[in-house]
Design an enzyme around this catalytic site. Structure first.
Site, PDB file in Angstrom:
ATOM      1  N   SER A  22       0.838  -1.199   0.000  1.00 56.15           N
ATOM      2  CA  SER A  22       0.000   0.000   0.000  1.00 56.15           C
ATOM      3  C   SER A  22       0.872   1.248   0.000  1.00 56.15           C
ATOM      4  CB  SER A  22      -0.931  -0.024   1.214  1.00 56.15           C
ATOM      5  OG  SER A  22      -0.214  -0.346   2.386  1.00 56.15           O
TER       6      SER A  22
ATOM      7  N   HIS B  44       5.936   3.724  21.267  1.00 55.51           N
ATOM      8  CA  HIS B  44       5.374   5.067  21.090  1.00 55.51           C
ATOM      9  C   HIS B  44       6.083   6.019  22.063  1.00 55.51           C
ATOM     10  CE1 HIS B  44       2.341   8.298  21.524  1.00 55.51           C
ATOM     11  NE2 HIS B  44       2.174   8.065  20.239  1.00 55.51           N
TER      12      HIS B  44
ATOM     13  N   PHE C   7      11.633  14.849  11.946  1.00 50.25           N
ATOM     14  CA  PHE C   7      10.426  14.053  12.044  1.00 50.25           C
ATOM     15  C   PHE C   7      10.648  12.829  12.943  1.00 50.25           C
ATOM     16  CE2 PHE C   7       6.950  11.457  10.081  1.00 50.25           C
ATOM     17  CZ  PHE C   7       5.935  12.268  10.573  1.00 50.25           C
TER      18      PHE C   7
ATOM     19  N   HIS D 123      -7.375   7.870   6.858  1.00 50.31           N
ATOM     20  CA  HIS D 123      -6.932   7.794   8.245  1.00 50.31           C
ATOM     21  C   HIS D 123      -7.970   8.598   9.026  1.00 50.31           C
ATOM     22  CE1 HIS D 123      -2.398   7.003   7.338  1.00 50.31           C
ATOM     23  NE2 HIS D 123      -3.170   6.483   6.416  1.00 50.31           N
TER      24      HIS D 123
ATOM     25  N   TYR E 238       4.086   0.216  16.960  1.00 46.66           N
ATOM     26  CA  TYR E 238       5.353   0.936  17.184  1.00 46.66           C
ATOM     27  C   TYR E 238       6.461  -0.024  17.600  1.00 46.66           C
ATOM     28  CZ  TYR E 238       2.182   4.840  16.981  1.00 46.66           C
ATOM     29  OH  TYR E 238       1.233   5.728  16.539  1.00 46.66           O
TER      30      TYR E 238
ATOM     31  N   ALA F 242      -6.819   5.187  20.730  1.00 44.58           N
ATOM     32  CA  ALA F 242      -7.215   4.536  19.476  1.00 44.58           C
ATOM     33  C   ALA F 242      -8.082   3.300  19.728  1.00 44.58           C
ATOM     34  CB  ALA F 242      -5.966   4.161  18.669  1.00 44.58           C
TER      35      ALA F 242
ATOM     36  N   GLU G 239       0.866   5.491   0.993  1.00 46.46           N
ATOM     37  CA  GLU G 239       0.169   6.521   1.775  1.00 46.46           C
ATOM     38  C   GLU G 239       0.432   7.921   1.212  1.00 46.46           C
ATOM     39  OE1 GLU G 239       0.503   6.205   6.118  1.00 46.46           O
ATOM     40  OE2 GLU G 239       1.005   8.341   6.146  1.00 46.46           O
TER      41      GLU G 239
ATOM     42  N   HIS H 217       4.057  -1.009   3.583  1.00 45.42           N
ATOM     43  CA  HIS H 217       3.224   0.190   3.427  1.00 45.42           C
ATOM     44  C   HIS H 217       4.186   1.368   3.272  1.00 45.42           C
ATOM     45  CE1 HIS H 217      -0.192   2.947   4.262  1.00 45.42           C
ATOM     46  NE2 HIS H 217       0.675   3.644   4.986  1.00 45.42           N
TER      47      HIS H 217
ATOM     48  N   GLY I 169      -4.192  10.018  17.137  1.00 50.16           N
ATOM     49  CA  GLY I 169      -3.722  11.322  16.676  1.00 50.16           C
ATOM     50  C   GLY I 169      -3.015  12.059  17.789  1.00 50.16           C
ATOM     51  N   ASP I 170      -2.488  13.219  17.491  1.00 51.47           N
ATOM     52  CA  ASP I 170      -1.816  14.049  18.496  1.00 51.47           C
ATOM     53  C   ASP I 170      -2.552  15.371  18.570  1.00 51.47           C
ATOM     54  OD1 ASP I 170       0.410  12.360  19.206  1.00 51.47           O
ATOM     55  OD2 ASP I 170       1.090  12.677  17.143  1.00 51.47           O
TER      56      ASP I 170
ATOM     57  N   ALA J 147      -4.963  15.546  12.892  1.00 50.58           N
ATOM     58  CA  ALA J 147      -5.691  15.337  14.141  1.00 50.58           C
ATOM     59  C   ALA J 147      -6.426  16.623  14.504  1.00 50.58           C
ATOM     60  CB  ALA J 147      -4.729  14.932  15.249  1.00 50.58           C
TER      61      ALA J 147
ATOM     62  N   THR K 124      -3.780  10.559   4.825  1.00 53.90           N
ATOM     63  CA  THR K 124      -3.661  10.974   6.228  1.00 53.90           C
ATOM     64  C   THR K 124      -4.724  12.011   6.595  1.00 53.90           C
ATOM     65  OG1 THR K 124      -2.078  12.710   5.699  1.00 53.90           O
ATOM     66  CG2 THR K 124      -1.162  10.554   6.270  1.00 53.90           C
ATOM     67  N   TYR K 125      -4.827  12.227   7.906  1.00 58.08           N
ATOM     68  CA  TYR K 125      -5.876  13.084   8.468  1.00 58.08           C
ATOM     69  C   TYR K 125      -5.227  13.937   9.538  1.00 58.08           C
ATOM     70  CZ  TYR K 125     -10.504  13.996  10.592  1.00 58.08           C
ATOM     71  OH  TYR K 125     -11.659  14.563  11.070  1.00 58.08           O
TER      72      TYR K 125
HETATM   73  P1  FAD Z   1      -2.824   4.951  20.709  1.00 57.82           P
HETATM   74  O1  FAD Z   1      -2.790   3.569  20.226  1.00 57.82           O
HETATM   75  O2  FAD Z   1      -4.055   5.428  21.414  1.00 57.82           O
HETATM   76  O3  FAD Z   1      -1.545   5.147  21.653  1.00 57.82           O
HETATM   77  C1  FAD Z   1      -1.111   6.432  22.067  1.00 57.82           C
HETATM   78  C2  FAD Z   1      -0.346   6.346  23.384  1.00 57.82           C
HETATM   79  O4  FAD Z   1      -1.242   6.079  24.462  1.00 57.82           O
HETATM   80  C3  FAD Z   1       0.693   5.227  23.445  1.00 57.82           C
HETATM   81  O5  FAD Z   1       1.775   5.674  24.213  1.00 57.82           O
HETATM   82  C4  FAD Z   1      -0.036   4.084  24.147  1.00 57.82           C
HETATM   83  O6  FAD Z   1       0.848   3.217  24.842  1.00 57.82           O
HETATM   84  C5  FAD Z   1      -0.940   4.845  25.088  1.00 57.82           C
HETATM   85  N1  FAD Z   1      -2.268   4.177  25.265  1.00 57.82           N
HETATM   86  C6  FAD Z   1      -3.012   3.617  24.283  1.00 57.82           C
HETATM   87  N2  FAD Z   1      -4.160   3.134  24.781  1.00 57.82           N
HETATM   88  C7  FAD Z   1      -4.150   3.386  26.099  1.00 57.82           C
HETATM   89  C8  FAD Z   1      -5.068   3.137  27.161  1.00 57.82           C
HETATM   90  N3  FAD Z   1      -6.247   2.531  26.926  1.00 57.82           N
HETATM   91  N4  FAD Z   1      -4.737   3.544  28.409  1.00 57.82           N
HETATM   92  C9  FAD Z   1      -3.561   4.181  28.642  1.00 57.82           C
HETATM   93  N5  FAD Z   1      -2.641   4.435  27.671  1.00 57.82           N
HETATM   94  C10 FAD Z   1      -2.934   4.058  26.426  1.00 57.82           C
HETATM   95  N6  FAD Z   1      -1.294  11.035  12.966  1.00 57.82           N
HETATM   96  C11 FAD Z   1      -2.186  11.907  12.443  1.00 57.82           C
HETATM   97  O7  FAD Z   1      -2.446  12.943  13.056  1.00 57.82           O
HETATM   98  N7  FAD Z   1      -2.786  11.702  11.222  1.00 57.82           N
HETATM   99  C12 FAD Z   1      -2.561  10.572  10.514  1.00 57.82           C
HETATM  100  O8  FAD Z   1      -3.125  10.395   9.423  1.00 57.82           O
HETATM  101  C13 FAD Z   1      -1.644   9.603  11.047  1.00 57.82           C
HETATM  102  N8  FAD Z   1      -1.398   8.450  10.407  1.00 57.82           N
HETATM  103  C14 FAD Z   1      -0.580   7.501  10.989  1.00 57.82           C
HETATM  104  C15 FAD Z   1      -0.409   6.275  10.332  1.00 57.82           C
HETATM  105  C16 FAD Z   1       0.414   5.299  10.900  1.00 57.82           C
HETATM  106  C17 FAD Z   1       0.550   3.977  10.179  1.00 57.82           C
HETATM  107  C18 FAD Z   1       1.101   5.559  12.114  1.00 57.82           C
HETATM  108  C19 FAD Z   1       2.025   4.528  12.699  1.00 57.82           C
HETATM  109  C20 FAD Z   1       0.928   6.777  12.764  1.00 57.82           C
HETATM  110  C21 FAD Z   1       0.084   7.759  12.221  1.00 57.82           C
HETATM  111  N9  FAD Z   1      -0.156   8.972  12.865  1.00 57.82           N
HETATM  112  C22 FAD Z   1      -1.034   9.897  12.313  1.00 57.82           C
HETATM  113  C23 FAD Z   1       0.524   9.297  14.120  1.00 57.82           C
HETATM  114  C24 FAD Z   1      -0.326   8.922  15.369  1.00 57.82           C
HETATM  115  O9  FAD Z   1      -1.528   9.667  15.379  1.00 57.82           O
HETATM  116  C25 FAD Z   1       0.503   9.258  16.595  1.00 57.82           C
HETATM  117  O10 FAD Z   1       1.596   8.387  16.677  1.00 57.82           O
HETATM  118  C26 FAD Z   1      -0.266   9.310  17.926  1.00 57.82           C
HETATM  119  O11 FAD Z   1       0.596   9.885  18.898  1.00 57.82           O
HETATM  120  C27 FAD Z   1      -0.705   7.961  18.455  1.00 57.82           C
HETATM  121  O12 FAD Z   1      -1.734   7.427  17.749  1.00 57.82           O
HETATM  122  P2  FAD Z   1      -2.149   5.879  18.012  1.00 57.82           P
HETATM  123  O13 FAD Z   1      -3.342   5.619  17.212  1.00 57.82           O
HETATM  124  O14 FAD Z   1      -0.994   5.013  17.872  1.00 57.82           O
HETATM  125  O15 FAD Z   1      -2.560   6.011  19.571  1.00 57.82           O
END
Ligand code: FAD
Length: 290
Positions: free
Chosen positions: A12, A145, A212, A73, A141, A119, A14, A262, A104-105, A48, A45-46
């Protein structure tokens, strides 16, 4: 790694949603070069907090209609369930059936987390809202992360996303294949049994890559950093060296059983296509199986 071999390989590319009509025209050309490779899907991508919402929707719907399945995303940070429902409805109406679900962040200055914090909450919400309609991808990760409390906690949190209904994962990029192998081994021991597809970032620009990588917690091994530094402004050498290093890593990953690749294309065709061609993915028979 052996259990990853049970999955068909998938490939894929992106993109990010362009800001201008010129950017969209360029993406069309880039899209056409990738479409020739008949990838399994594109993703877009999207920003946040919804900062690219309209552009992401437009780009996804446009690319999807052109014949290659395209996945948006979607991030939950700062979003309401109502807004997320509307987006999911819109994607369903447009026959989109794959989503990359992320936390997202939070953009700086934006305080509210929204109704879904992580997530795994978004994955559960998508399942509640749309049942099995969407194939849900989540982020993984291998080098952990940056906000994870510990390596262990990050793995437990990754499992929450899988338990909530994720079908597969795409990794953050890395330049150390062993980090990926170790990650896969650890999650397999936890009983996780979904494809974990390596995210591949071609190397084209040293300073951007360093900036980055520092932000997202991806490590550039010292030997790569030092070599790139030594090239200074010689961008041809940076590109050539980067291509060789990333191609070699992809070969190693695929050989060991990674279920596809990917590519983070940054809307550039050549860097990802050169790696693709070096890997002979066009002519390696049925590239989808091992
Ligand atoms: P999560 O899985 O929620 O994790 C985030 C942090 O919280 C981690 O440290 C985890 O250990 C912790 N955590 C998770 N769940 C819990 C819980 N239930 N309780 C306590 N702690 C928890 N960003 C964008 O803004 N737009 C995009 O389009 C985008 N695309 C991406 C595509 C890929 C393939 C990747 C790998 C990253 C992408 N990102 C994008 C970046 C991503 O949004 C960031 O890395 C963000 O900080 C974490 O998102 P996540 O979905 O991994 O979060």
């Amino acid at each position: 790694m052996n259990t990853q071999k049970q999955f068909n390989r998938r490939f894929s590319f992106e993109f990010f949603p362009p800001k201008t009509p010129e950017g969209m025209a360029k993406l069309q050309t880039v899209r056409d070069s990738f479409a020739e490779k008949q990838p399994d899907f594109f993703s877009v991508t999207y920003g946040a907090g919804g900062s690219t919402q309209e552009r992401t929707i437009d780009t996804v719907v446009t690319l999807h209609k052109q014949g290659i399945s395209t996945a948006p995303h979607l991030s939950c940070i700062g979003a309401t369930k109502k807004d997320l429902s509307k987006l999911l409805d819109l994607y369903k109406e447009n026959d989109i059936n794959r989503i990359v679900a992320l936390r997202g962040d939070l953009p700086s200055g934006m305080g509210a987390h929204g109704e879904l914090r992580y997530a795994n909450d978004l994955v559960s919400f998508i399942r509640e809202h749309s049942g099995d309609h969407f194939n849900i991808e989540v982020a993984a990760y291998p080098e952990f992360h940056p906000q994870a409390q510990s390596a262990e906690a990050d793995l437990v949190n990754f499992k929450r996303k899988v338990d909530a209904g994720a079908n597969s994962a795409i990794t953050q990029y890395f330049y150390n294949a062993d980090a990926y192998f170790y990650f896969v081994e650890r999650v397999e021991k936890m009983g996780i049994n979904i494809p974990i597809v390596p995210g591949i970032m071609p190397i084209t620009n040293y300073s951007n890559l360093v900036r980055f990588s520092d932000m997202c917690g991806a490590e550039i091994p010292r030997w790569i950093r030092k070599q790139l530094e030594a090239y200074g402004d010689d961008s041809n050498s940076i590109v050539q060296f980067g291509e060789a290093v990333v191609t070699e890593m992809c070969e190693k990953l695929l050989k060991a059983g990674a279920p596809g690749l990917h590519f983070y294309t940054l809307n550039q065709a050549a860097p990802s296509l050169n790696i693709w061609n070096n890997l002979n993915l066009d002519s390696s028979g049925d590239r989808k199986s091992f």
